[in-house]
Design an enzyme around this catalytic site. Structure first.
Site, PDB file in Angstrom:
ATOM      1  N   CYS A 216      46.001  32.956  41.402  1.00 25.51           N
ATOM      2  CA  CYS A 216      46.979  34.036  40.941  1.00 25.51           C
ATOM      3  C   CYS A 216      48.391  34.242  41.723  1.00 25.51           C
ATOM      4  CB  CYS A 216      46.403  35.360  40.661  1.00 25.51           C
ATOM      5  SG  CYS A 216      47.111  36.526  39.699  1.00 25.51           S
TER       6      CYS A 216
ATOM      7  N   HIS B 157      42.580  33.362  36.799  1.00 21.99           N
ATOM      8  CA  HIS B 157      41.403  33.841  37.864  1.00 21.99           C
ATOM      9  C   HIS B 157      40.097  33.155  37.352  1.00 21.99           C
ATOM     10  CE1 HIS B 157      43.509  37.355  39.986  1.00 21.99           C
ATOM     11  NE2 HIS B 157      43.887  37.378  38.764  1.00 21.99           N
TER      12      HIS B 157
ATOM     13  N   GLU C   6      37.360  32.971  39.053  1.00 22.33           N
ATOM     14  CA  GLU C   6      36.392  33.976  39.450  1.00 22.33           C
ATOM     15  C   GLU C   6      35.880  34.984  38.229  1.00 22.33           C
ATOM     16  OE1 GLU C   6      39.876  36.436  40.747  1.00 22.33           O
ATOM     17  OE2 GLU C   6      39.323  34.164  40.553  1.00 22.33           O
TER      18      GLU C   6
END
Length: 227
Positions: A99, A208, A210
């Site tokens: 990011c 992102h 994750e």
């Protein structure tokens, strides 16, 4: 540093095979627990740290980032993070930005009329997306190059984005590149923008991983397996 937030690295997996060590740079960027969990699921022994020795010694370094470009860049510089990232890249030691941790690797960022100089690892200026709806929040497809390592097995999947700014133009002078030119992955929201870059030891994603479900975990696993 909040030592309560540190996850101590584990040297071996249940099988007894040594796991790659990954340091997640702790410079006050916000909630990074999902990053830690994602890397652990990807097979890494993870630590959240602001210790120079750990940052430089780990097999891989992850640079998360949320918020404004200028504040993230200032926090990185104040913590010594920019220097450590530069040393790792110069030594061929893997780094993954996520990011705003992706954005600061470019030449500069412009937000609300303020220009902040970045790390200059890649050409390009982070600017506001020309879209009717901002932020760009949600799941989007990406267009990786055919021989991408990061996106191996997830080339056609969607990933989770939360951002209003991105790099819209990529102009890399391949005539001065001493090595293979960077691989660039694109996405679209109002305009095409750089969604990821793979460049030797240095990789980064605007989205992102994750928070991108199984596809994101696979991408993190692809990166961890290169360490």
């Amino acid at each position: 540093m909040n030592t309560d937030a540190v996850t101590e690295p584990v040297a071996t997996a249940a099988s007894g095979v040594a796991r790659p060590t990954v340091a997640v740079l702790d410079y006050g960027s916000g909630n990074v627990h999902s990053v830690l969990r994602g890397l652990e699921h990807a097979g890494a022994a993870v630590s959240l740290t602001a210790d120079a020795e750990q940052v430089l010694a780990a097999d891989g370094l992850v640079v998360p980032g949320v918020g404004a470009y200028g504040s993230v860049m200032r926090a990185l510089a104040a913590s010594g993070g920019t220097r450590w990232i530069g040393r790792r890249v110069a030594g061929g030691r893997p780094v993954l930005g996520i990011c705003v941790g992706h954005q600061v690797l470019f030449d500069a960022g412009v937000e609300h009329g303020e220009r902040t100089e970045g790390m200059g690892e890649w050409p390009g200026v982070v600017e506001q997306l020309p879209a009717d709806v901002l932020p760009h929040m949600g799941w989007s497809t990406v267009r990786p190059p055919e021989d991408s390592v990061l996106f191996r097995g997830v080339e056609d999947e969607r990933f989770y984005f939360v951002h209003s700014y991105a790099v819209l133009d990529w102009e890399f002078d391949q005539t001065i590149a001493a090595m293979r030119p960077p691989q660039v992955t694109w996405a679209h929201h109002g305009a095409d923008f750089v969604a990821a870059v793979e460049n030797g030891p240095l990789s980064a994603t605007q989205f992102h991983p994750e928070k991108s479900g199984e596809a994101g975990l696979r991408l993190l696993r692809n990166w961890v397996e290169t360490l």
